[in-house]
Every structure is written in structure tokens, then in C-alpha cells.
Design a protein around this motif. Structure first.
Motif, PDB file in Angstrom:
ATOM      1  N   THR A 102       0.832  -1.202   0.000  1.00  0.00           N
ATOM      2  CA  THR A 102       0.000   0.000   0.000  1.00  0.00           C
ATOM      3  C   THR A 102       0.869   1.255   0.000  1.00  0.00           C
ATOM      4  N   ARG A 160       0.412   4.063  -2.889  1.00  0.00           N
ATOM      5  CA  ARG A 160       0.034   5.463  -2.685  1.00  0.00           C
ATOM      6  C   ARG A 160       0.923   6.395  -3.503  1.00  0.00           C
ATOM      7  N   LYS A 161       2.223   6.132  -3.491  1.00  0.00           N
ATOM      8  CA  LYS A 161       3.161   6.979  -4.245  1.00  0.00           C
ATOM      9  C   LYS A 161       2.888   6.895  -5.744  1.00  0.00           C
ATOM     10  N   GLN A 171      -0.167   8.887  -6.700  1.00  0.00           N
ATOM     11  CA  GLN A 171       0.157  10.315  -6.763  1.00  0.00           C
ATOM     12  C   GLN A 171       0.839  10.660  -8.089  1.00  0.00           C
ATOM     13  N   GLN A 185      -7.886   0.519   1.781  1.00  0.00           N
ATOM     14  CA  GLN A 185      -6.515   0.722   1.329  1.00  0.00           C
ATOM     15  C   GLN A 185      -5.883  -0.548   0.759  1.00  0.00           C
TER      16      GLN A 185
END
Length: 487
Positions: free
Chosen positions: A239, A243-244, A247, A461
Motif C-alpha cells: 500500500t 500510494r506513491k 500520486q 486501502q
């Protein structure tokens, strides 16, 4: 000790980057791929740099138009040939996975079967891409809804299922008419390199599938994601990394599919068939040495049967044989790396420090290789990290509950929501748990749910999007609406 057969197999595995239908050297120093059971170097392979990644994207972009225009039946037949070739070469693929990842040979054979099914399933789905046609409500025109390939894709695969995670992404992309750049994990890239050689033999045209192996993932993937020609990103992994990537993908508003971390609850009610529950636990926990996002992480057992469940499970765990996955009778191979051993042991020691009771295992055995004993803990305290962090190792942590409401609360008390397992003989309770548990998948009275024909993915998530099933090909298609006025 590497056998003659293993040496011969490794010699047949390509060691380069696969770009535009040719094997090429990378701009970085060679990557050493090691056997986690011994620490020995299996093979040295090419190491891509950022420029190599862009060259791979160039090839995918150049091939995109012609592949999208290729007849669905032709795409389907190529995928079907790939499936057939995989069956012919299954022993080689199974052995190679065991060597580079560590899983027992029987499980590696199971992964060949599972991974192959994505090729067969999406070969069938390639010719079923559909749309709709009809008069608009006002009667002033005809509405045509059609589906088209999203375009060039970047597929980032994990180390734990090196064949199945590649086929689960590549097959639907090719079926939909997309070209791809594949970046396998640094720890287990050999299976992917061997597989793309198979795809070439199956007739996949140059540039449609490109594979880049690298030790600098972010430096290579970053420029590809930032390139406006890329239209889709699919990632399986943690996770934190997901997330990175989300983005980064947001800058280009890329289509994304994210299969991220898990913290699967395994709930056993007092009316459960304990034989089935223990068998399910063995599958859900120890498959792939516990190194799966679908692995049961928190065992939530009703108070009245917790001792009996733990006793039966400990007996089964005690009979497991540890060793290199190629050895006869081995059921627990090595973890993928020394870092994985350290992380697993840290979670176990933390649970013991918080008052848990050790019933089996709890340490690494003597000798070479990144092994860790299959472990059973009871009385795990709420403050223990093992209840909140993904274990990714052969460790069972048992907590108890009093009633159904508490079971649901404990199961849902996590940021993750990939899969859950529930064992009960009460049909109504089973239906309530389906509705109550916040996961994208559930095994009801079973510890194994993955299937190429079913949508794989989570909520919260644990990610977004689905792989496999009818839904899997939709991740690689965009919808276009056209209005044709009535003349």
C-alpha cells in the motif's frame, strides 16, 4: 546444490531486456538473482536504467495502433497458443519459480495451473468485447456505445507469484488490444523473462510486450509514468508504494489498477466444522509460505472453541517439513530474503513481548537460507503489531471473540479490505457476514478463493480495480459514446 537440470534450465532463461522484439543489454550494472534457500547466485541479468524504460515505452507506443487494429480472434488465438505452450513447459516454469522464489515445487505447479488460466480465460474474453446500440429517449438519434483499448500500459508485478501476477495483467491487456511495458520484481525476474520468451514463440508481435528488469524501480518507472503517451498503470504490491504511484499517476490522470496490501481476518464460529476450518487455515495461511496478500493474517476464533482450534492447528503445523522447495515432501520453503525473515521474527517477538503464548515455531532454523519456522501464537494482545501489519510469513496469531458483533468489529478494525475468511455452518450467519465484512472478496467455509474467472481485488486501502473475471478486461478498455442523428 544446483542440479544438472537446474543448470540447463537457467541457461535457457534470457538474461536481457526485451524491447521491441529483441533482447538487449541494460544501462546499469548486472542484477544478481539468488536462490533464497541457499543464498547462491542463480543468474546475472540486465539492469535497465531510465533511458531503457523510455525505449521500452517507445516500442509499446509504436506497436499500439497495429495491435489495437488486430482482429480479436487473432489476439485470442495468440493467447490460446501461449496457454498451450505453458502446459507443455509447465515443469520448467514450476522448477524455475521454486529456484528463484522458494515455494515448494507442488505449489509452483499449482501456480502454473492458476497462471495459465488467465491466458485461457482472456483468450475467450478477447472476442466478447461488446457495446450497445439503441434509439435515444427523444427519438432524435441513435446512440452507439463502443469500447476501445486504453492504450500503452505499464504493468508492475510483485515477487511472490512471478508467473500468475504476470499473466493476470498481461493477458487482459493483450486481449483488449493494449501494448505493455512489464517491470517484474528485482527478486524474482527470471520467470517473467522466461514467460516473455514463450509469448514470442506464441506469436506476440514485436513491441506489443516489452520487459525491463531493474534494481532502481522508481528511477525507471517514474519517467514512464510521467510520459503523456502512457495511458494505464497496473501495480501489485504494498500500500505504501501504491500510494506513491497513485500520486504520480494523477499528474497524467492515468487509468490505474492497484492491488495492494492485506490484513485478512480468518473468523471461526463455534458452530464451524473444525476439520474444515483447520484445513482452510492451512491453505489460507501457509500457501506460498504465508507470502501472499490473500494470506490469513488475524485468526479470530470464538472463545468456546479457541483452545481446540489452536490444538488441532498446532498439530498440523508441527508436521510441516522445512527445506528447499525442490526436496521431496517439503511444505515450507524459505522466505524470499533475509529482510523478510527479520521482519517476520520482529512481529513474533513483539507479540510475545505483549503476552502471547508460543505453541509452535517462533525462530529461524539453523543453516543457510532465509527460512523461518511455521509458528502458532495464542492470546495475542490488541496492542501487538502482528494484528495491524501484514505478516507475509508463516505465522498464525489467534485472538478470541464472544459473539458475532465482536467478531465483525475485530475483522473490520483495519485500514485494509482485500479478503476475509469465515467458517460457520449457519447459512443466515454466513449471509450476514457477507454483508458486514468490509472486504472485496470472501471465502465462506474455504481457505482458497482465487480463480481466473472471478474478480480479484479489494476495498479501502487494499486497492482499486479488479483483475480476472468479466471485470478484468474492462480495466484495459475505455468507453466511447457516439450519437448519430436521425436523418
Amino acid at each position: 546444490m544446483v542440479s544438472t537440470r537446474e543448470t540447463e534450465l537457467l541457461a535457457r532463461v534470457p538474461d536481457g531486456l526485451y524491447i521491441n522484439g529483441t533482447w538487449q543489454q541494460g544501462g546499469g550494472d548486472a542484477i544478481e538473482v539468488t536462490d533464497p534457500a541457499t543464498g547462491a547466485v542463480l543468474k546475472r541479468i540486465a539492469n535497465a536504467d531510465a533511458a531503457d524504460g523510455i525505449r521500452a515505452l517507445d516500442a509499446a507506443v509504436e506497436a499500439a495502433e497495429s495491435w489495437a487494429a488486430t482482429a480479436p480472434r487473432v489476439r485470442a488465438e495468440i493467447l490460446r497458443r501461449a496457454f498451450d505452450l505453458l502446459q507443455e513447459r509447465r515443469d520448467d516454469f514450476a522448477l524455475l519459480m521454486t529456484m528463484e522464489m522458494g515455494k515448494p515445487l507442488a505449489e509452483a505447479n499449482g501456480e502454473v495451473t492458476y497462471g495459465g488460466e488467465f491466458l485461457r480465460w482472456f483468450s475467450e474474453e478477447a472476442v466478447r468485447i461488446s457495446g450497445r446500440f439503441g434509439l435515444n429517449p427523444e427519438g432524435t438519434g441513435t446512440m452507439v456505445v463502443s469500447q476501445h483499448p486504453v492504450g500503452p500500459c505499464l504493468l508492475i508485478t510483485p515477487w511472490n507469484f512471478p508467473l500468475a501476477m504476470a499473466t493476470r495483467k498481461i493477458a487482459p491487456a493483450l486481449a483488449a488490444g493494449c501494448t505493455v511495458v512489464v517491470k517484474p520484481a528485482e527478486l524474482t525476474p527470471l520467470t517473467t523473462l522466461f514467460f516473455v520468451q514463450l509469448l514470442e514463440d506464441a506469436g506476440v508481435p514485436a513491441g506489443v510486450v516489452n520487459v525491463i528488469t531493474t534494481s532502481t524501480s522508481s528511477a525507471v518507472a517514474g519517467p514512464i509514468i510521467a510520459d503523456p503517451r502512457l495511458r494505464k498503470l497496473s501495480f501489485t504490491g504494498s500500500t505504501a508504494v501504491g500510494r506513491k504511484l497513485i500520486q504520480q499517476a494523477s499528474e497524467g490522470v492515468l487509468r490505474t489498477s492497484m492491488e495492494l496490501g492485506g490484513n485478512a481476518p480468518f473468523v471461526v464460529f463455534e458452530d464451524a466444522d473444525l476439520d474444515k476450518a483447520v484445513e482452510g487455515a492451512m491453505l489460507a495461511k501457509f500457501r506460498n509460505i504465508g507470502q501472499a496478500c490473500t494470506a490469513a493474517n488475524r485468526f479470530i476464533v470464538q472463545e468456546s472453541i479457541a483452545a481446540e482450534f489452536a490444538s488441532r492447528l498446532t498439530e498440523r503445523v508441527g508436521a510441516m517439513k522445512i527445506g528447499r522447495g525442490t526436496e521431496t515432501g517439503v511444505t515450507i520453503g524459505p522466505l524470499v530474503s533475509e529482510a523478510a525473515v527479520a521482519g517476520t521474527d520482529a512481529l513474533v517477538q513483539d507479540a510475545l513481548a505483549h503476552g502471547a503464548t508460543l505453541l509452535a515455531g517462533g525462530k529461524r532454523p539453523a543453516g543457510p537460507g532465509s527460512f523461518y519456522e511455521p509458528t502458532v501464537l495464542t492470546g495475542v494482545a490488541p496492542a501487538s503489531a502482528i494484528l495491524t501489519e501484514e505478516i507475509f510469513g508463516p505465522v498464525v496469531g489467534i485472538v478470541t471473540f464472544a459473539d458475532e458483533a465482536e467478531a465483525v468489529r475485530l475483522a473490520n478494525s483495519t485500514e485494509y479490505g482485500l479478503i476475509s475468511y469465515v467458517f460457520t455452518q449457519d447459512l443466515a450467519r454466513g449471509q450476514r457476514m457477507i454483508a458486514s465484512l468490509e472486504t472485496g472478496m470472501m471465502g465462506l467455509n474455504t481457505g482458497l478463493v482465487s480463480n481466473a474467472a472471478a474478480p480479484f481485488g479489494g476495498v479501502k486501502q487494499s486497492g482499486m480495480g479488479r483483475e480476472g473475471g468479466l471485470e478484468g478486461i474492462q480495466e484495459y478498455l475505455s468507453t466511447k459514446y457516439t450519437l448519430i442523428p436521425v436523418s
